[in-house]
Design a protein around this motif. Structure first.
Motif, PDB file in Angstrom:
ATOM      1  N   MET A 205     -42.241  20.110 -13.499  1.00  0.00           N
ATOM      2  CA  MET A 205     -42.337  18.810 -12.872  1.00  0.00           C
ATOM      3  C   MET A 205     -41.833  18.911 -11.429  1.00  0.00           C
ATOM      4  O   MET A 205     -40.818  19.515 -11.153  1.00  0.00           O
ATOM      5  N   THR A 206     -42.558  18.296 -10.545  1.00  0.00           N
ATOM      6  CA  THR A 206     -42.250  18.340  -9.127  1.00  0.00           C
ATOM      7  C   THR A 206     -41.490  17.081  -8.725  1.00  0.00           C
ATOM      8  O   THR A 206     -41.842  15.988  -9.155  1.00  0.00           O
ATOM      9  N   ALA A 207     -40.492  17.242  -7.888  1.00  0.00           N
ATOM     10  CA  ALA A 207     -39.725  16.096  -7.397  1.00  0.00           C
ATOM     11  C   ALA A 207     -40.392  15.534  -6.149  1.00  0.00           C
ATOM     12  O   ALA A 207     -41.047  16.273  -5.404  1.00  0.00           O
ATOM     13  N   PRO A 208     -40.248  14.229  -5.905  1.00  0.00           N
ATOM     14  CA  PRO A 208     -40.832  13.637  -4.696  1.00  0.00           C
ATOM     15  C   PRO A 208     -40.395  14.347  -3.415  1.00  0.00           C
ATOM     16  O   PRO A 208     -41.198  14.491  -2.481  1.00  0.00           O
ATOM     17  N   GLU A 209     -39.145  14.829  -3.369  1.00  0.00           N
ATOM     18  CA  GLU A 209     -38.678  15.551  -2.175  1.00  0.00           C
ATOM     19  C   GLU A 209     -39.461  16.847  -1.973  1.00  0.00           C
ATOM     20  O   GLU A 209     -39.658  17.285  -0.834  1.00  0.00           O
ATOM     21  N   ASP A 210     -39.881  17.449  -3.092  1.00  0.00           N
ATOM     22  CA  ASP A 210     -40.677  18.672  -3.007  1.00  0.00           C
ATOM     23  C   ASP A 210     -42.027  18.390  -2.342  1.00  0.00           C
ATOM     24  O   ASP A 210     -42.533  19.221  -1.581  1.00  0.00           O
ATOM     25  N   ILE A 211     -42.601  17.245  -2.628  1.00  0.00           N
ATOM     26  CA  ILE A 211     -43.880  16.871  -2.019  1.00  0.00           C
ATOM     27  C   ILE A 211     -43.711  16.754  -0.509  1.00  0.00           C
ATOM     28  O   ILE A 211     -44.538  17.257   0.264  1.00  0.00           O
ATOM     29  N   ASP A 212     -42.626  16.126  -0.078  1.00  0.00           N
ATOM     30  CA  ASP A 212     -42.360  16.005   1.362  1.00  0.00           C
ATOM     31  C   ASP A 212     -42.239  17.380   2.011  1.00  0.00           C
ATOM     32  O   ASP A 212     -42.805  17.620   3.079  1.00  0.00           O
TER      33      ASP A 212
END
Length: 92
Positions: free
Chosen positions: A1-8
């Motif tokens: 699972m990817t964290a929103p901060e990772d998307i940034d």
């Protein structure tokens, strides 16, 4: 699972492959953010994954994000082609 901060971080690094992988995340918010990030980057590699997501994602909000991102990407690609102009005919 990817964290929103990772998307940034992926967006800032222009990690198109990572963002495309995030389109399959279990979290619909992560998928939507990944789609919008791909639309912002407008890399041609994202065209097919965004097109598929806008039609098939189980979440209406993620589909909407993918549709918006797809429009951005296609619009940017059309702008680039317009600036380049028509391709010259083959030399034969």
């Amino acid at each position: 699972m990817t964290a929103p901060e990772d998307i940034d971080a992926m967006r800032d690094a222009r990690d198109v492959a990572g963002l495309i992988r995030a389109l399959d995340d279990a979290d619909e918010f992560v998928r939507a953010q990944a789609a919008l990030s791909l639309g912002t980057i407008a890399d041609p590699e994202a065209r097919e994954p965004l097109d598929r997501m806008r039609r098939e994602d189980p979440s209406a909000s993620a589909r909407e994000a993918a549709a918006t991102a797809y429009k951005w990407l296609v619009g940017r690609l059309e702008e680039v082609e317009a600036v380049r102009g028509p391709k010259p005919p083959p030399p034969w």
